[in-house]
Design a protein around this motif. Sequence first.
Motif, short mmCIF file in Angstrom:
data_model
loop_
_atom_site.label_atom_id
_atom_site.label_comp_id
_atom_site.label_asym_id
_atom_site.label_seq_id
_atom_site.Cartn_x
_atom_site.Cartn_y
_atom_site.Cartn_z
N PHE A 7 38.26 66.34 43.21
CA PHE A 7 37.76 67.70 43.04
C PHE A 7 37.36 68.32 44.38
O PHE A 7 37.68 69.49 44.67
CB PHE A 7 36.57 67.71 42.07
CG PHE A 7 36.98 67.74 40.63
CD1 PHE A 7 37.05 66.56 39.89
CD2 PHE A 7 37.31 68.93 40.01
CE1 PHE A 7 37.45 66.59 38.55
CE2 PHE A 7 37.69 68.97 38.68
CZ PHE A 7 37.77 67.80 37.95
N ARG A 25 35.70 78.25 38.23
CA ARG A 25 36.87 78.41 37.37
C ARG A 25 38.10 78.83 38.19
O ARG A 25 39.20 78.33 37.99
CB ARG A 25 36.60 79.44 36.27
CG ARG A 25 37.72 79.55 35.24
CD ARG A 25 37.37 80.56 34.16
NE ARG A 25 36.29 80.13 33.32
CZ ARG A 25 36.43 79.33 32.26
NH1 ARG A 25 37.65 78.88 31.94
NH2 ARG A 25 35.41 78.98 31.52
N THR A 28 39.35 75.84 40.15
CA THR A 28 40.03 74.85 39.30
C THR A 28 41.40 75.34 38.87
O THR A 28 42.39 74.57 38.89
CB THR A 28 39.16 74.55 38.07
OG1 THR A 28 37.84 74.19 38.49
CG2 THR A 28 39.75 73.40 37.27
N ASP A 29 41.48 76.60 38.47
CA ASP A 29 42.77 77.15 38.05
C ASP A 29 43.79 77.08 39.19
O ASP A 29 44.96 76.72 38.97
CB ASP A 29 42.61 78.60 37.59
CG ASP A 29 41.86 78.69 36.26
OD1 ASP A 29 41.40 79.81 35.93
OD2 ASP A 29 41.75 77.66 35.57
N LEU A 37 45.12 68.77 41.28
CA LEU A 37 44.35 67.94 40.36
C LEU A 37 45.31 67.31 39.36
O LEU A 37 46.25 67.97 38.90
CB LEU A 37 43.31 68.77 39.61
CG LEU A 37 42.11 69.29 40.44
CD1 LEU A 37 41.25 70.22 39.58
CD2 LEU A 37 41.27 68.13 40.96
N SER A 42 43.72 68.63 32.64
CA SER A 42 44.09 69.94 32.11
C SER A 42 43.58 70.19 30.71
O SER A 42 43.39 71.32 30.30
CB SER A 42 45.62 70.11 32.13
OG SER A 42 46.22 69.11 31.32
N PRO A 46 37.67 71.10 33.23
CA PRO A 46 37.60 70.76 34.65
C PRO A 46 36.77 71.74 35.47
O PRO A 46 36.20 71.36 36.49
CB PRO A 46 39.06 70.77 35.08
CG PRO A 46 39.76 71.64 34.08
CD PRO A 46 39.04 71.41 32.79
N HIS A 47 36.70 73.01 35.06
CA HIS A 47 35.92 73.96 35.86
C HIS A 47 34.43 73.60 35.85
O HIS A 47 33.72 73.81 36.83
CB HIS A 47 36.14 75.39 35.37
CG HIS A 47 35.68 75.64 33.97
ND1 HIS A 47 36.42 75.29 32.87
CD2 HIS A 47 34.54 76.22 33.50
CE1 HIS A 47 35.77 75.64 31.77
NE2 HIS A 47 34.62 76.19 32.13
N MET A 50 34.18 70.78 38.26
CA MET A 50 34.26 71.31 39.62
C MET A 50 32.92 71.90 40.04
O MET A 50 32.42 71.64 41.15
CB MET A 50 35.36 72.38 39.69
CG MET A 50 35.48 73.08 41.03
SD MET A 50 36.14 72.02 42.34
CE MET A 50 37.91 72.13 41.97
#
Length: 520
Positions: A7, A25, A28-29, A37, A42, A46-47, A50
């Motif tokens: 991360f 967000r 992460t996107d 990642l 997915s 994950p956000h 992060m």
Amino acid sequence: MTGESEFLRAARIVLSDSARPMTARELTDKALERGLLPDKFSGKTPHQTMKSKLSVHIKTQGEQSEFARADPGKFSLRNMIANPYRTKQKEHHREQVLVFPARALDKLGRFQGIDRKWKRYAKHILTANTCTYMERMEAECNNEYKQVLCYILVTKGDHLLAFNRGSYSRTEDMLRGRACVGFGGHASNVDFDLFSGFDLGLTSCAIRELGEELSLPVPDLARLNARSGLEIIGALNDDSSAIGKRHFAFIFRYEVSDDPKWSKPERGERGITQLRWLCPPRDQLPLHEFEYWSQMCLRTFYASSVHAQPSFRIRRRRPLAPPHVLVMLGGIGSGKSEATKVLVDEFGYNEINSGRVLAQILGIPPVTESNRQRFQRTAWNFISTSEGPRQLAKAIWEQVFKGSSERILIDGIRQRTTLAALREFAAGRRLGIVFIHTPPDIAYKLYSQRDDSRIHDVHDFLNIRNESVEEEVLSLISEADAVVYNWFGRLAYHRVLRELIGATSSIRTDHGTTKRGRNQ
């Protein structure tokens, strides 16, 4: 490679390539989009991971962390921002703000408004011998000290950045929903470091506030870090209100970089809304839409572009249609007396002066310039009793009841409780309220031009304007059915008053229908 390192590595790459602060967000996107990642993340959240990894790294590593908060909710690489965002303390009262004794300003020469010759104030005020730090909540209740603020105008050539304070803002109600051109806030102990001793952290405060209130492009962060594009252009003192008396601001101008992102500036805080560029050389700026400090800045630095002509705004039309009782509200020097004279002489209104009615109740002479403050204090002792407001309202309504005119004008009410009691007595009869709004420094100039004026300077005027009996007057604007914005120009003021009465006189009251009049 561990999940944590994946991360942080992904965040480092994305932030370095994007060269701008990003939310967890967004980070992460972008990382998933670029394959930074693993796919195993997915289907989860994950956000949130992060955000957690970055927050923990910043908290545990402190200034040694390569990451930092650039804005609320946004992360960046530490070496890419001038002033990392410091999470505001939850205990607001513990914030230590920079203050100086108010008497220090008296020695320099107290003024009302903006003084472009700011250097003498900076030289004598921004010193360790004059200033100290005080908990903000204590400072907000202490009239012996003035808090030091920065107030920043953001420019792009001949354009000026404006915004509105939204409902999320914790600023005073007087700023909410009003147009502003100044960003900024309190200078505090977090602004003072080895590089800011020359001004006790004032410039650092300006940089921090810009970084918090706006989402700054990377070139601007670098420029601000190098103290480039930022200059002091004036000092502002406003003793016209209890809040203003406790503050003193240095006005900065920040000229933004040529980064294309400035074509659509982005906010950093939720309280900043409707960001837009004004072009003073081209635009006519209606001053009444701006809060008072912004008005003063526009009149000082963009004098040729402001629209400072009297105007009016109708909020509720039906109460203003004759036959009715019209209540005229406004502070000292606002132009109420002049408005009353026009309505009496030209439109046939019968005046009832609440000050003269109160004098009869108290058995004292009516207010004059020679006894004004004595009358104000006697009136306050009466009106602050439990029965005072209703007794005054009853006496006023008895005068109304005696009259046969379809147009009655009541002038001089100062308290909300008196107005509420008057509404009770007026039940079944139409009662309209007009508020005359005039900026304090304009009111002083208008008042000082009166033949019977005995005031010596603006502070004599503000003293009588801020007497206890006058404290509620300005807040009564919320009760108004129409607001008249008064500036300089007696003929223009008379014209606007005639237009207002003309617009309301044309309102039909049968079956609740109206004929539309002018609404500026």
